[in-house]
Design an enzyme around this catalytic site. Structure first.
Site: not given
Lengths: 565, 502
Positions: A121, A196, A220
């Site tokens: 990420k 996210s 997330s």
């Protein structure tokens, strides 16, 4: 030993599966990319550990690391224009694969993740790649150091394939909040992948990488795992060093793991967890060997989870939760009962308090954590003679609307005169939430809830309704408030019009007892029988190439069609 | 290195009572920044003459008939840890700008603070030395504001639960300012990271302890003595502007009183003022800072600081003797307050004195030597007691040699000078220069005989009644003995010889 899962939804899938697999797949493949409509899920086998498969193959020289890497990169090239999981793709993957092959030739130690393509990420710092956290303010920013988790991955032999898309600074539930582009759900390109960590979940789901790292502040990792039909593991707070994770809400943030099987998520966690001198909140607790839990199905007893006390959080299956989601969870519960679990309902009255308290705390901490982005050191600086105008202008231009909203909320909550009413009160709620989880986990081994109140929704559907988006975090935020570990794994499908989208269920364990979650999760998915496992693979996904073989002529045809498309 | 700032000059009455002529009280908070470094040199600055000190004190005294100045002091002590407060970066004072930085002290995205355990130890030591109550569980907070030298946008500090609170410090005022004992309250001691200085990140993020006093001081001298005592407690090495601090506060008292008398009291506002050494004035540096909302909240990146009783007791047992204890010990030895203050208030002098008296019984004699010849030499040569070549062992040997009569007091003074300048041992010098006093009467008699024999004329005059010539003979004998003859014996034998009937 096991009957099928009792969920009617899943049974329906079971019926559909009767069509010839390859043929079916072939046809829908090219279509779905254009129409973004979902084809029927296709059966494969019970999820196996891709990591273990790769390790075995390259060590036995059945296949080279380069061959594996090329397969993934080819698939990435084909799918990325549609899915858009990545913000940056590494250019050194093949070189790194070759290096591992040379090590194998020299009989050198290659590490437990050798040859495993890991996507990271983009709010996790990597020294040799950009790390934007999805924000314009960090456009082109290259950190001078690797996050501890990334450093550990590299030491384990992993190949970092690239940096995945996310909602700016991790603030969002759809990945639409990225300052760069929107990521699509590989199951249906019109739908959000969740967020996210949407890029990380989509990349694993589309088989653009083997596993990925995400971060989980309020769900997330878990919610996108549920939306994309993959396994998501949120470790206990402090289990994995946060050093190098761009902070959103420091007391809630944790780096998590995404994979196509529980085993892979566990193996990934094994290599990144442990105490780190660079993170004062990282735990010094000893780490057990999670992989020892992953025994083969052939050795399971008739009721391998006999005696396991499972509590279903009653507040999570009531109003506001999609009925099809509830049915899927009930199906999973039935399956757990068949495995020998004693399932009872448990009430957590504080559950609904968690959501507002979470948003107060997370926003407060983020308002502080994000104050370092003042235009002085990173991003485009707004030119002005006056200092406050430089700060104000740079931040006004650099941050997206959701980030600004949360900074404003947090600044308000911490301001003199409001602190007691908001921040302090939210901390008190947090203590209540922690206590109620502790009490529930004293009498249950694990707790169960959906991972999200619904399956994935359409891109743009909630973009302009922040409150609706926040409400979607209700299943996950309490776990962060309590700092507990949780595992999300696929358990069914939900129909939305013509689209059929995966949903996952969440298992919550006691602090630092990831071992139990992984064991239960592994047995759960190993005993699902092949018919449900189909859900692990997006229908049009050439990910199946991995499971069959590049040499399969039919697959090659599929490949060619995708390419042509 | 000392920076004297005045912060928080408040115009509202702080205390419920007033002096005879005053209705208002002004609180002057003086913030002191001090730096401790290993490479520092001793203060060589000459204090202003007593005349100007006295004149100034008198001027302030006059103001203080109508006003009561209420002074509190905030002190920042920079620790000489070898690493910075919240990362493991090496910290070297005076090193090249930005040469010792890491992701943590740069405040890079993803970087986290890690507390240097030495900072906690220093804070506990200081808390104990200042008679504070220690918080066995304290925490860090973030103090938030935007400033170019603050890379993270907040400073890590301790807000509502500092590590130490409610202490005090005992001070003996200098005799020239009337002397007297004072006890000043300590509100709190807390740990924080130093906000970066300008954009020079290399010197930022240094561990700091902040000490906040109660507003217990009333004059510049009291404030300066408080600061000096603090310096002795924490062994700050190169803070040399106590007199500047005292002058600055007295100036500020006079300035505020003047404004008040001219009905311009509304110009006295909460602000930071800077002392200008050149013009001997305070000037405005920053205003309105009291209005800021720092939005403090608990620092989530650092766990609570938990101290065990065991840990605290261990540190308590290892504390060195504190200056106040030292002064009371010297007082009990029978030394005058003048001696006590001179010997106890410089830790190096005190160490020297204690080492000297370890071997001898005459404490007063040792004090006299240190405060007399040695202090005079140090002052002339601008040296500290650690820089002179004389060791305490040699001083006690010297005192012993004089007491035992091995050498005369006169020779003792000469040797002392040589020991301070060049070093060496008392024994070595006595032998090398053959300085042992002649105490053998036979030997002295021989020299006297020789002198008398060489001076028949003077002998005749003496015996003729000019007895003043005894001094001449004594001088000749001393000269002949190279100053080594015991003066008592010499005179006794000489008189006998001169008066003998031949």
């Amino acid at each position: 030993m096991l009957s099928s899962v009792q969920n009617p939804r899943v049974l329906l899938l079971h019926c559909r599966r009767s069509k010839p697999f390859h043929h079916h797949h072939h046809h829908h493949h090219s279509k779905s990319i254009h129409a973004a409509s979902l084809a029927h899920p296709i059966s494969a086998s019970i999820p196996t550990s891709q990591i273990q498969t790769i390790q075995k193959s390259i060590l036995s020289r059945e296949k080279t690391t380069r061959q594996f890497a090329e397969e993934f990169l080819n698939r990435l090239r084909l799918t990325e224009p549609h899915v858009k999981s990545f913000l940056h793709v590494s250019e050194t993957v093949l070189n790194e694969a070759d290096e591992i092959d040379r090590k194998i030739d020299r009989n050198e130690d290659i590490g437990p993740l050798a040859g495993v393509l890991v996507a990271v990420k983009d709010n996790i710092c990597t020294a040799d790649m950009p790390s934007t956290a999805g924000s314009k303010l960090l456009e082109n920013y290259r950190p001078p150091y690797d996050a501890t988790a990334v450093k550990k991955l590299k030491e384990s032999g992993a190949i970092i394939v690239g940096k995945t898309n996310l909602d700016e600074f991790g603030m969002g539930s759809t990945t639409e909040g990225s300052a760069y582009h929107v990521t699509a759900n590989p199951w249906n390109l019109e739908y959000v992948p969740g967020g996210s960590s949407g890029g990380s979940a989509a990349a694993v789901s589309a088989r653009q990488c083997v596993v990925s790292l995400g971060s989980d502040t309020g769900g997330s990792v878990r919610q996108p795992a549920s939306f994309c039909g993959v396994v998501g593991l949120k470790p206990t707070y402090g289990r994995v060093s946060r050093y190098g994770l761009v902070a959103y809400a420091s007391s809630l943030d944790v780096i998590g793991c995404i994979g196509t099987s529980v085993a892979d998520a566990g193996i990934l966690l094994q290599s990144i967890c442990g105490h780190d001198n660079l993170d004062a909140t990282s735990s010094k607790r000893e780490v057990s060997d999670f992989t020892s839990q992953f025994i083969s199905k052939d050795y399971f007893e008739s009721q391998p989870l006999k005696g396991l006390r499972v509590g279903v959080i009653s507040e999570t299956l009531g109003d506001g939760v999609d009925q099809e989601v509830v049915s899927s969870i009930r199906g999973a519960i039935s399956h757990l009962e068949e495995l020998g679990c004693t399932v009872t309902e448990v009430s957590l009255p504080s559950f609904s308090l968690g959501l507002p308290a979470y948003f107060v705390l997370a926003s407060s901490e983020s308002s502080s954590n994000l104050s370092r982005y003042d235009g002085i050191r990173y991003g485009n600086q707004t030119v002005s003679d006056e200092l406050s105008a430089v700060y104000g202008g740079s931040r006004a231009n650099g941050f997206g609307p959701e980030v600004k909203r949360r900074i404003l909320m947090g600044t308000y909550a911490l301001s003199a005169g409001y602190y007691d009413a908001y921040y302090k009160r939210a901390q008190q709620v947090r203590t209540v939430v922690q206590k109620s989880f502790k009490a529930a986990l004293d009498v249950h081994d694990i707790l169960i809830s959906p991972a999200a109140p619904s399956a994935a929704y359409k891109i743009g559907e909630k973009k302009n309704d922040p409150l609706a988006m926040y409400a979607g975090d209700i299943m996950t935020v309490n776990v962060n408030m309590a700092g507990l570990p949780a595992l999300v794994l696929p358990c069914g499908f939900v129909k939305d019009g013509s689209a059929s989208l995966p949903v996952g269920f969440q298992m919550i364990g006691s602090a630092f007892d990831e071992e139990k979650l992984l064991k239960v999760g592994h047995i759960f998915e190993q005993t699902l029988q092949d018919m449900v496992v189909a859900m692990y693979h997006p229908p049009w996904n050439p990910g199946l190439l991995f499971l069959t073989s590049m040499a399969d002529p039919l697959v090659t045809v599929v490949f060619a069609i995708v390419k042509a498309a | 290195m000392a920076l004297t700032l005045f912060r928080g000059i408040q115009t509202r009455p702080l205390l419920p009572y007033s002096t005879a002529f005053s209705a208002r009280k002004h609180v002057i908070f003086c913030s002191m920044q001090s730096t401790q470094t290993e490479a520092s040199t001793r203060s060589k600055q000459q204090a202003p003459s007593n005349f100007t000190e006295t004149a100034r004190a008198k001027a302030v005294e006059k103001v203080l008939k109508d006003f009561e100045a209420i002074i509190g002091i905030e002190t920042h002590v920079q620790l000489s840890t070898t690493t910075k407060a919240f990362c493991s970066c090496a910290y070297n004072y005076g090193s090249q700008p930005n040469s010792c930085v890491c992701p943590v002290c740069m405040g890079l995205p993803g970087a986290l603070p890690v507390l240097n355990s030495k900072v906690i130890k220093c804070a506990v030591m200081l808390g104990l030395a200042l008679n504070c109550k220690l918080s066995l569980s304290s925490k860090f907070d973030r103090k938030q504001y935007f400033y170019p030298d603050l890379p993270k946008g907040y400073q890590i500090s301790q807000f509502d639960i500092p590590i130490a609170t409610n202490g005090f410090i005992d001070v003996d005022l200098p005799l020239e300012f009337g002397g007297g004992h004072r006890r000043f309250g300590i509100t709190r001691v807390h740990m924080e990271e130093d906000a970066g200085k300008l954009l020079h990140t290399g010197s930022g993020r240094v561990p700091l302890l902040e000490i906040v006093s109660e507003p217990d001081m009333r004059t510049g001298i009291e404030a300066a003595e408080y600061a000096a005592e603090l310096q002795r407690v924490v062994e700050i090495k190169n803070l040399n502007s106590f007199s500047a601090m005292s002058r600055a506060i007295d100036f500020e008292i006079a300035r505020q009183a003047e404004l008040y008398n001219q009905a311009q009291a509304d110009e006295i506002v909460q602000e930071t003022r800077l002392w200008e050494e050149g013009s001997q004035k305070t000037v405005t540096m920053r205003k309105k800072e009291g209005l800021a909302d720092y939005r403090y909240f608990p620092e989530p990146d650092l766990p609570e600081v938990i101290l065990t009783e065991e840990y605290v007791n261990g540190i308590r047992d290892s504390l060195p003797e504190l200056p106040e204890m030292k002064r009371r010990r010297y007082e009990q030895m029978g030394l005058t307050m003048q001696d006590v203050l001179f010997l106890a208030n410089d830790v190096n002098v005190a160490e020297f004195f204690d080492a000297t008296i370890a071997n001898i019984s005459d404490i007063k004699l040792a004090a006299n030597w240190i405060m007399g010849d040695i202090a005079a030499y140090m002052k002339n040569e601008k040296l500290s007691i650690n820089e002179i070549k004389l060791s305490p062992q040699e001083l006690s040997d010297l005192i012993g040699s004089i007491k035992s009569g091995t050498i005369s007091g006169k020779i003792g003074k000469e040797i002392l000078l040589e020991l301070m300048e060049k070093g060496g041992t008392v024994k070595g010098l006595i032998e090398e220069k053959d300085l042992v006093q002649i105490v053998d009467p036979d030997e002295i008699e021989k020299i006297i005989d020789k002198v008398i024999a060489n001076n028949p004329k003077q002998l005749e005059q003496y015996r003729g009644g000019k007895t003043k010539l005894q001094g001449f003979f004594a001088g000749q004998v001393m000269k002949e003995s190279k100053g080594k003859a015991n003066p008592g014996l010499l005179n006794k034998i000489l008189v006998e010889k001169l008066n003998a009937k031949s």
